[in-house]
Design a protein around this motif. Structure first.
Motif, PDB file in Angstrom:
ATOM      1  N   ARG A   1      -1.046  -0.620  -4.103  1.00 50.90           N
ATOM      2  CA  ARG A   1      -2.651  -0.229  -4.181  1.00 50.90           C
ATOM      3  C   ARG A   1      -2.333   1.024  -3.077  1.00 50.90           C
ATOM      4  N   VAL A   2      -3.530   2.683  -3.995  1.00 50.35           N
ATOM      5  CA  VAL A   2      -3.019   3.974  -3.208  1.00 50.35           C
ATOM      6  C   VAL A   2      -4.636   4.054  -2.122  1.00 50.35           C
ATOM      7  N   VAL A   3      -4.105   5.050  -1.607  1.00 47.62           N
ATOM      8  CA  VAL A   3      -5.341   4.607  -0.051  1.00 47.62           C
ATOM      9  C   VAL A   3      -5.139   5.694   0.080  1.00 47.62           C
TER      10      VAL A   3
ATOM     11  N   LEU B   1       0.748  -1.138   0.254  1.00 49.92           N
ATOM     12  CA  LEU B   1      -0.451  -0.200  -0.178  1.00 49.92           C
ATOM     13  C   LEU B   1       0.673   0.970  -0.081  1.00 49.92           C
ATOM     14  N   THR B   2       0.338   2.912  -0.479  1.00 47.59           N
ATOM     15  CA  THR B   2       0.468   3.676  -0.700  1.00 47.59           C
ATOM     16  C   THR B   2      -0.510   4.613   0.002  1.00 47.59           C
ATOM     17  N   PHE B   3      -0.286   5.603   0.618  1.00 51.14           N
ATOM     18  CA  PHE B   3      -1.499   6.493   1.360  1.00 51.14           C
ATOM     19  C   PHE B   3      -1.016   7.795   0.071  1.00 51.14           C
ATOM     20  N   SER B   4      -2.055   9.093   0.184  1.00 47.76           N
ATOM     21  CA  SER B   4      -2.039  10.056  -0.397  1.00 47.76           C
ATOM     22  C   SER B   4      -3.181  10.398   0.682  1.00 47.76           C
ATOM     23  N   ILE B   5      -3.280  12.227   0.619  1.00 46.06           N
ATOM     24  CA  ILE B   5      -3.754  13.278   1.347  1.00 46.06           C
ATOM     25  C   ILE B   5      -4.522  13.056  -0.073  1.00 46.06           C
ATOM     26  N   GLY B   6      -5.988  12.990   0.266  1.00 41.63           N
ATOM     27  CA  GLY B   6      -7.113  12.919  -1.143  1.00 41.63           C
ATOM     28  C   GLY B   6      -6.540  13.025  -2.562  1.00 41.63           C
ATOM     29  N   SER B   7      -6.414  14.183  -3.357  1.00 41.16           N
ATOM     30  CA  SER B   7      -5.722  13.822  -4.687  1.00 41.16           C
ATOM     31  C   SER B   7      -4.964  14.823  -4.597  1.00 41.16           C
ATOM     32  N   MET B   8      -3.641  14.469  -3.938  1.00 44.55           N
ATOM     33  CA  MET B   8      -3.001  15.927  -4.185  1.00 44.55           C
ATOM     34  C   MET B   8      -2.032  14.886  -5.267  1.00 44.55           C
ATOM     35  N   ARG B   9      -0.867  16.539  -5.907  1.00 44.70           N
ATOM     36  CA  ARG B   9      -0.932  16.272  -7.178  1.00 44.70           C
ATOM     37  C   ARG B   9       0.615  16.612  -6.346  1.00 44.70           C
TER      38      ARG B   9
END
Length: 138
Positions: free
Chosen positions: A87-89, A23-31
């Motif tokens: 997988r992005v969470v 897994l990898t984590f992202s803050i919302g739809s951060m770019r």
């Protein structure tokens, strides 16, 4: 004053630090739109050796040529390391600073100058696998 987006090494650090197993984590739809530190240094040198401004003047912001989503950054780093993309969470952006990241607050404005080598070219020169505790040579 010259403002630049995040350097490639910082983008890679955040992308590897956010990975936990598959897994990898992202803050919302951060770019993120990372920039090559060598290009930033050349632009700074140009300003330092150019004509003196007549007063306070901020230079045009600079950024790398490409903005990446968390999915793209995670997949690019996984390919570099010879792994499957994680997988992005997405973490809901609950706090104001997190909403700013998710809403593009760290991306350059439309008048920014873009250039320098792309993230993928920089990554080609990095160790495989990318260290989890990446230390930038800069």
């Amino acid at each position: 004053m010259l403002r630049a987006t995040q350097f490639h090494s910082l983008a890679a650090f955040f992308a590897t630090a956010g990975r936990v197993g598959p897994l990898t984590f992202s803050i919302g739809s951060m770019r993120i739109q990372p920039v090559d530190i060598d290009w930033v240094a050349r632009r700074l040198a140009d300003y330092a050796t150019g004509p003196a401004p007549s007063g306070y003047r901020r230079a045009v912001d600079i950024a790398g040529p490409t903005a990446y989503t968390a999915d793209q950054m995670a997949a690019t780093l996984a390919a570099h390391d010879g792994r499957k993309p994680p997988r992005v969470v997405r973490i809901p952006p609950l706090l104001p600073v997190m909403r700013g990241f998710s809403d593009g607050g760290i991306l350059p404005g439309p008048e920014a100058e873009t250039g320098g080598r792309p993230f993928e070219d920089w990554l080609d020169e990095q160790p495989t696998p990318m260290p989890r505790r990446f230390h930038s040579p800069t």
